[in-house]
Design a protein around this motif. Structure first.
Motif, PDB file in Angstrom:
ATOM      1  N   SER A  94     -36.997 -76.001  44.717  1.00 40.58           N
ATOM      2  CA  SER A  94     -35.572 -75.787  44.459  1.00 40.58           C
ATOM      3  C   SER A  94     -35.032 -76.712  43.369  1.00 40.58           C
ATOM      4  O   SER A  94     -34.021 -76.411  42.743  1.00 40.58           O
ATOM      5  CB  SER A  94     -34.761 -75.977  45.745  1.00 40.58           C
ATOM      6  OG  SER A  94     -34.632 -77.361  46.068  1.00 40.58           O
ATOM      7  N   LYS A  95     -35.721 -77.833  43.146  1.00 39.92           N
ATOM      8  CA  LYS A  95     -35.234 -78.813  42.172  1.00 39.92           C
ATOM      9  C   LYS A  95     -35.845 -78.632  40.785  1.00 39.92           C
ATOM     10  O   LYS A  95     -35.501 -79.374  39.869  1.00 39.92           O
ATOM     11  CB  LYS A  95     -35.541 -80.239  42.666  1.00 39.92           C
ATOM     12  CG  LYS A  95     -34.957 -80.583  44.033  1.00 39.92           C
ATOM     13  CD  LYS A  95     -33.471 -80.256  44.135  1.00 39.92           C
ATOM     14  CE  LYS A  95     -32.623 -81.059  43.177  1.00 39.92           C
ATOM     15  NZ  LYS A  95     -31.179 -80.715  43.309  1.00 39.92           N
ATOM     16  N   GLN A  96     -36.729 -77.669  40.618  1.00 37.08           N
ATOM     17  CA  GLN A  96     -37.339 -77.462  39.302  1.00 37.08           C
ATOM     18  C   GLN A  96     -36.268 -77.099  38.282  1.00 37.08           C
ATOM     19  O   GLN A  96     -35.485 -76.180  38.481  1.00 37.08           O
ATOM     20  CB  GLN A  96     -38.396 -76.360  39.367  1.00 37.08           C
ATOM     21  CG  GLN A  96     -39.635 -76.765  40.145  1.00 37.08           C
ATOM     22  CD  GLN A  96     -40.723 -75.718  40.075  1.00 37.08           C
ATOM     23  OE1 GLN A  96     -40.708 -74.844  39.231  1.00 37.08           O
ATOM     24  NE2 GLN A  96     -41.680 -75.810  40.981  1.00 37.08           N
ATOM     25  N   GLY A  97     -36.250 -77.833  37.206  1.00 38.03           N
ATOM     26  CA  GLY A  97     -35.289 -77.569  36.140  1.00 38.03           C
ATOM     27  C   GLY A  97     -33.907 -78.132  36.392  1.00 38.03           C
ATOM     28  O   GLY A  97     -32.978 -77.854  35.631  1.00 38.03           O
ATOM     29  N   VAL A 138     -45.189 -69.351  52.398  1.00 34.67           N
ATOM     30  CA  VAL A 138     -44.542 -70.540  51.833  1.00 34.67           C
ATOM     31  C   VAL A 138     -44.292 -70.338  50.341  1.00 34.67           C
ATOM     32  O   VAL A 138     -43.228 -70.710  49.819  1.00 34.67           O
ATOM     33  CB  VAL A 138     -45.393 -71.793  52.086  1.00 34.67           C
ATOM     34  CG1 VAL A 138     -44.790 -73.000  51.355  1.00 34.67           C
ATOM     35  CG2 VAL A 138     -45.488 -72.093  53.577  1.00 34.67           C
ATOM     36  N   ALA A 139     -45.245 -69.727  49.646  1.00 38.08           N
ATOM     37  CA  ALA A 139     -45.070 -69.464  48.220  1.00 38.08           C
ATOM     38  C   ALA A 139     -43.881 -68.532  47.981  1.00 38.08           C
ATOM     39  O   ALA A 139     -43.135 -68.693  47.001  1.00 38.08           O
ATOM     40  CB  ALA A 139     -46.338 -68.857  47.636  1.00 38.08           C
ATOM     41  N   ILE A 140     -43.688 -67.554  48.857  1.00 37.06           N
ATOM     42  CA  ILE A 140     -42.521 -66.677  48.742  1.00 37.06           C
ATOM     43  C   ILE A 140     -41.241 -67.491  48.926  1.00 37.06           C
ATOM     44  O   ILE A 140     -40.266 -67.316  48.180  1.00 37.06           O
ATOM     45  CB  ILE A 140     -42.603 -65.535  49.769  1.00 37.06           C
ATOM     46  CG1 ILE A 140     -43.791 -64.624  49.463  1.00 37.06           C
ATOM     47  CG2 ILE A 140     -41.304 -64.718  49.771  1.00 37.06           C
ATOM     48  CD1 ILE A 140     -44.065 -63.579  50.535  1.00 37.06           C
ATOM     49  N   ALA A 141     -41.238 -68.394  49.908  1.00 32.88           N
ATOM     50  CA  ALA A 141     -40.070 -69.262  50.118  1.00 32.88           C
ATOM     51  C   ALA A 141     -39.798 -70.116  48.886  1.00 32.88           C
ATOM     52  O   ALA A 141     -38.635 -70.288  48.479  1.00 32.88           O
ATOM     53  CB  ALA A 141     -40.290 -70.143  51.345  1.00 32.88           C
ATOM     54  N   GLN A 142     -40.856 -70.649  48.276  1.00 30.36           N
ATOM     55  CA  GLN A 142     -40.694 -71.476  47.078  1.00 30.36           C
ATOM     56  C   GLN A 142     -40.086 -70.672  45.933  1.00 30.36           C
ATOM     57  O   GLN A 142     -39.302 -71.208  45.142  1.00 30.36           O
ATOM     58  CB  GLN A 142     -42.052 -72.047  46.659  1.00 30.36           C
ATOM     59  CG  GLN A 142     -42.602 -73.077  47.628  1.00 30.36           C
ATOM     60  CD  GLN A 142     -44.045 -73.434  47.338  1.00 30.36           C
ATOM     61  OE1 GLN A 142     -44.758 -72.677  46.669  1.00 30.36           O
ATOM     62  NE2 GLN A 142     -44.494 -74.570  47.832  1.00 30.36           N
ATOM     63  N   ALA A 143     -40.444 -69.394  45.845  1.00 26.25           N
ATOM     64  CA  ALA A 143     -39.882 -68.546  44.795  1.00 26.25           C
ATOM     65  C   ALA A 143     -38.420 -68.212  45.084  1.00 26.25           C
ATOM     66  O   ALA A 143     -37.563 -68.300  44.203  1.00 26.25           O
ATOM     67  CB  ALA A 143     -40.709 -67.265  44.668  1.00 26.25           C
TER      68      ALA A 143
END
Length: 250
Positions: A94-97, A138-143
């Protein structure tokens, strides 16, 4: 509303050209779009090219975007970092960018996404302890926590059991409509594409073979041409179309 449009798109690895001249009309927000085709057709490469991870010919047009992160790519191989818990990995995504200060609303969003995917019980498990299917969720949640307007999902159901496959496809179908997000999802199960996807792109032999409403795209003629199978499209007792394969063609 966001719209994605591809114009004469091409990509290659060294001298090996993967695809060329892929052109589409607007792929608009609110739709779930299947990207289908045989193995090694270039679906993953197409996603990387759209996401800007590969250079190549042509132009990716994104119109109507308001987000700083309009496109998010979820690869097949999500990897696993045993140092992080599931919750930490989603928070990091969520903090990327953006800055590192965490707002209360971001924590609420993470809780909501984990709950919607029914993986709240995994929140404080290390990623390295998870099964392949759990890591995929988890990868879906990250996206999703990145709140993209265009989401590219490369075979997100490949490691999931049948119940989870249906659950994820239903969730993404509903989420696209609720948020006006444009979701492109690479699938091998054509019946899943027919059931859940509004629109389909068919990639084969380095080119775009078909592009349009799923019911118009997936036909016996296309299955013969692209997949080399003799197949029928028939309706089930609930009136939903199904692909029935009679034979593989020599």
């Amino acid at each position: 509303m966001v719209a994605l449009k591809l114009e004469a798109l091409g990509a290659h690895y060294g001298r090996n050209r993967i695809f060329t001249d892929i052109t589409t009309g607007d792929i608009v927000g609110g739709m779930l779009t299947a990207v289908i085709g045989p193995n090694a057709a270039g679906k993953s490469t197409l996603f990387k090219r759209i996401a800007g991870l590969l250079k190549g010919d042509g132009v990716v047009h994104v119109s109507g975007e308001e987000s700083l992160r309009p496109i998010c790519y979820m690869p097949q191989d999500t990897g696993a970092n045993a140092v992080l818990t599931v919750y930490e990995s989603v928070l990091l995504a969520s903090k990327q960018g953006s800055g590192w200060k965490v707002a209360d609303q971001e924590l609420v969003d993470i809780d909501r996404i984990l709950s919607s995917l029914r993986i709240t019980d995994l929140a404080f498990r290390d990623l390295g302890e998870l099964s392949g299917g759990q890591r995929q969720l988890v990868a879906i949640a990250q996206a999703l926590v990145r709140k993209p307007q265009i989401l590219l999902m490369d075979e997100p159901t490949s490691a999931l059991d049948l119940f989870r496959q249906i659950e994820v496809l239903q969730h993404m179908h509903q989420l696209a409509r609720q948020t006006d997000m444009a979701v492109l999802i690479a699938l091998h199960d054509l019946n899943h594409a027919m059931r859940y996807c509004d629109h389909s792109l068919v990639v084969a032999d380095g080119r775009l073979v078909a592009n349009g409403p799923t019911a118009d795209v997936i036909t016996p003629a296309l299955l013969r041409q692209v997949y080399r199978v003799d197949a029928r499209i028939e309706n089930c007792t609930q009136g939903r179309p199904l692909v029935i394969v009679d034979a593989a063609l020599a």
